[in-house]
Design an enzyme around this catalytic site. Structure first.
Site: not given
Ligand SMILES: *Cc1c(COP(=O)(O)O)cnc(C)c1O
Length: 396
Positions: A183, A211, A242
């Site tokens: 990210s 992502h 997301k």
């Molecule tokens: C955002 C993210 C998470 C966490 O996801 P949530 O559903 O918000 O807990 C886990 N792994 C990665 C790679 C992320 O970018």
């Protein structure tokens, strides 16, 4: 007792402030979208949400959630295995497996929980987890909760991965774990090379598509689509928070025996509430939309290409990216903070990232593109970047 502890915390918090990593939250008073209103009354263009497909306030999804809220009410008030499983949860799990071309899926309250609960039920001290150094915090925490031996390789470094796989040869089972998209840079895991090494050294592969799902690959099926390895990895984790609507919820999808074991033993699944029916209903509608049309992915990819090519042409230093994340490199932490502040004055909301979130002297502004952005909005952002870039002597 609390007097002493209070003093201790106050001091710690002061140190966080001095180090420049104290996080102030900006308060939104509008729905999440490409244009948002903050509590100062200012309206700004938003380039820092994970709202890659603009689905966070999609009308169809709001309609699906509202209808379900009326029919099925508010919450489940139970974990899945007692009385918290509805037909909607089962249908959503089927839809997730269909989307990724996997055998079965299991829902969690968040991907943080999916990653927290995936390793411990599957592996023991006889086994090895080989993890990319830049993997998400939830993977790191999940690995900590598991007794398996830990091996770490430098980010996307296949020479190092090979060495770690060799070192782990005496273990019973080996699992290589990687984020799909990293990210901070926006680079994508080299899935083909990882799978080749996994085959050579007899290992399984897990990828976190948080992502990348909905975003990368021609139809947004994630890194397994981008790198032509759909159905080839044993475990995929991801989030509904997301690109997939941005509400709440996570999942693990993959081989059916793995999912079956997680349902029996995964602690965040067994000991935490099931997701609200309206979230499941909107998720089902969302995956239907993914099957009906590729419009959002096409627009996101076009927006990303447009933004990056214009920024490069303007002279900005952009990290190589294969996702909707665009890191504008400034290297200096103070400069990155100042740049972001000035952009906000211009009505562009982005975040500057510096150490310890990224390596020292690698400070940057991270821009996240979305299918919700219109070309005029992208142009406005590019113009603001150029204006501030000139003011701060980054561009000539
Ligand atoms: C955002 C993210 C998470 C966490 O996801 P949530 O559903 O918000 O807990 C886990 N792994 C990665 C790679 C992320 O970018």
């Amino acid at each position: 007792m609390y007097d002493k502890f209070q003093k201790y915390l106050t001091q710690q918090i002061e140190e966080i402030k001095i180090s420049g990593t104290y996080k102030n939250e900006r308060i939104l008073v509008s729905p999440q979208f490409s244009e948002i209103k903050i509590n100062t009354g200012k309206e700004v263009l938003n380039f820092c949400a994970n709202n890659y497909l603009g689905l966070a306030n999609n009308k169809e999804l709001v309609k699906a959630a509202t209808k379900c809220l009326e029919e099925r009410a508010y919450g489940m008030a139970s974990v899945r295995f007692i009385c918290g499983t509805s037909d909607l949860h089962k249908e959503l799990e089927t839809k997730i497996a269909h989307f990724f071309g996997t055998e079965d899926s299991i829902l969690y309250a968040a991907c943080f929980d999916a990653n927290g609960g995936v390793f411990e039920p599957l592996l023991t001290e006889d086994d090895a987890i080989i993890s990319d150094a830049l993997n998400h915090a939830s993977i790191i925490d999940g690995v900590r909760l598991c007794k398996a031996q830990r091996f770490r390789y430098a980010n996307a470094d296949m020479k190092d991965l090979e060495k770690q796989l060799q070192d782990a040869q005496s273990c019973r089972f080996r699992l290589v774990v990687t984020d799909g998209v990293f990210s901070m840079d926006g680079n994508v895991a080299p899935m083909q090379e990882i799978l080749t090494l996994a085959a050579k050294y007899d290992a399984m592969v897990m990828v976190d598509e948080s992502h990348s799902a909905g975003v990368v690959g021609k139809t947004g099926r994630g890194v397994t689509e981008l790198h032509n390895c759909r159905g080839k990895v044993e475990i995929i984790t991801g989030t509904l928070g997301k690109a997939f609507g941005g509400a709440i919820g996570g999942f693990t999808t993959g081989k059916k025996e793995i999912i079956e074991m997680l349902r029996q033993r995964s602690r965040p699944y067994l000991f935490s509430n099931s997701i609200p029916p309206m979230v499941a209903a909107a998720g089902i509608r969302m995956f239907e939309m993914m099957d009906e049309t590729n419009q959002l992915q096409d627009k996101l990819h076009a927006n990303t290409d447009y933004f990056i090519s214009k920024m490069k042409a303007a002279g900005f230093d952009i990290k190589p990216t294969q996702s909707a994340i665009c890191a504008v490199m400034l290297y200096d932490a103070t400069l990155a903070g100042k740049f972001a502040d000035k952009l906000l004055e211009e009505g562009i909301y982005v975040i500057g990232f510096s150490y310890p979130v990224v390596p020292k002297d690698q400070a940057r502004i991270r821009v996240q593109l979305s299918a919700a952005h219109e070309t005029e909005q992208l142009d406005k952002a590019i113009h603001a970047f150029i204006k501030v870039g000139k003011e701060l002597n980054i561009l000539k």
